[in-house]
Design an enzyme around this catalytic site. Structure first.
Site, short mmCIF file in Angstrom:
data_model
loop_
_atom_site.label_atom_id
_atom_site.label_comp_id
_atom_site.label_asym_id
_atom_site.label_seq_id
_atom_site.Cartn_x
_atom_site.Cartn_y
_atom_site.Cartn_z
CG LEU A 62 -2.37 22.81 24.25
CD1 LEU A 62 -3.40 21.71 23.97
CD2 LEU A 62 -2.54 23.34 25.67
CB THR A 63 3.97 21.16 26.24
OG1 THR A 63 3.85 22.20 27.19
CG2 THR A 63 5.43 20.73 26.17
CG HIS A 64 5.71 19.08 19.73
ND1 HIS A 64 4.86 18.24 19.05
CD2 HIS A 64 6.97 18.77 19.32
CE1 HIS A 64 5.56 17.46 18.24
NE2 HIS A 64 6.84 17.75 18.40
N PRO A 65 6.03 17.34 22.51
CG PRO A 65 6.80 15.17 22.03
CD PRO A 65 7.24 16.51 22.58
CD GLU B 188 1.65 19.24 19.89
OE1 GLU B 188 2.24 20.18 19.34
OE2 GLU B 188 2.17 18.12 20.07
#
Length: 273
Positions: free
Chosen positions: A250-253, A257
């Site tokens: 999942l994309t950070h940030p 997440e």
């Protein structure tokens, strides 16, 4: 109203502000309100209200066996809604009502009168706009020859406080009442790194996981909780095991997440009644 400078008092007849939620959820909201400077009056039964809202009002309430009063300028009464079915002549059409005044329907939203259906809050469904919309879809599809019912559907909800409370599926209290074993995953919202960039780290998120790794329920008390809950709901609809979210990239940030952090935490042992 408190953030606009008004003094606010909330009178609640139950011992907890959110008595239908798990104790940790209610405690979180109560702490939030205390921090905001809102006065909580719990275990209070309103006896009388006098005056004119917008000018001056006095509320008399009973607490711990004693009558007490509180004064203010405005009063907001939030005691639920009653169905607007009285005096419509429904009985003449053969449409029966429940004891609470709602229209009696079956799982397909059909009333007791031939050719008459009811949907939305008047039919006694959970009183959410999204449930009324799903009622419409059930009627639409069934009129077209389908076979949809109201039973067994998921009912998500969000309390739009700041931060929000959002929930889907079983709560801990419900799981224990139904004797459904579960593992509890729980983390503070501060463990979700996005909350730190937003400077809003209050709250927590928790999930109940069954013996087969399915997600039984999810609750979040935190910033944009409704959006986080919806992501978990979609996983539940797809019958994904909790490990699918744990191992997702999942994309950070982002707030989502935090689900990786949640499901990577050490759960409690299997909890049973």
């Amino acid at each position: 109203m408190r953030r606009l400078g008004s003094r606010v008092s909330i009178l609640e007849r139950n011992a907890n502000l959110l008595h239908r939620e798990d104790p940790d959820v209610s405690a979180g909201i109560e702490t939030l309100f205390h921090d905001e400077g809102i006065d909580l009056v719990l275990n209070a039964t309103v006896v009388e209200a006098s005056g004119v809202s917008g000018d001056s009002v006095i509320i008399t309430y009973k607490q711990d066996g004693q009558n007490k009063t509180i004064e203010g300028t405005h009063i907001l009464v939030a005691t639920g809604r009653t169905p607007n079915t009285e005096g419509m002549g429904l009985e003449l059409a053969g449409v029966e009502l429940t004891a609470s005044g709602h229209i009696k329907v079956n799982e397909k939203l059909k009333t007791t009168a031939p050719g008459v259906w009811a949907n939305g809050e008047v039919a006694g469904q959970p009183q959410f706009t999204h449930i009324a919309f799903d009622d419409f879809r059930i009627l639409r599809d069934n009129f077209a020859g389908g076979n949809r019912v109201t039973t067994g559907r998921q009912v998500p909800y969000v309390l739009f406080t700041d931060p929000e409370v959002a929930h889907i599926g079983l709560s801990e209290a419900e799981a224990r009442k139904k004797n459904i074993p579960y593992r509890l995953f729980k983390i503070p919202m501060a463990a979700d790194l996005r909350t730190r960039t937003l400077s809003e780290t209050r709250g927590f998120m928790k999930a109940l996981v069954g013996e087969d790794d399915s997600i039984l329920g999810f609750t979040v008390f935190g910033v944009d909780g409704g959006e986080i809950m919806s992501a978990v709901q979609i996983a539940m609809l797809g019958r994904l095991p909790y490990t699918a979210l744990r191992e997702a990239i999942l994309t950070h940030p982002t707030l989502m997440e935090g689900l990786i952090v949640l499901f990577s935490s050490v759960p409690t042992s299997m909890i049973q009644k």
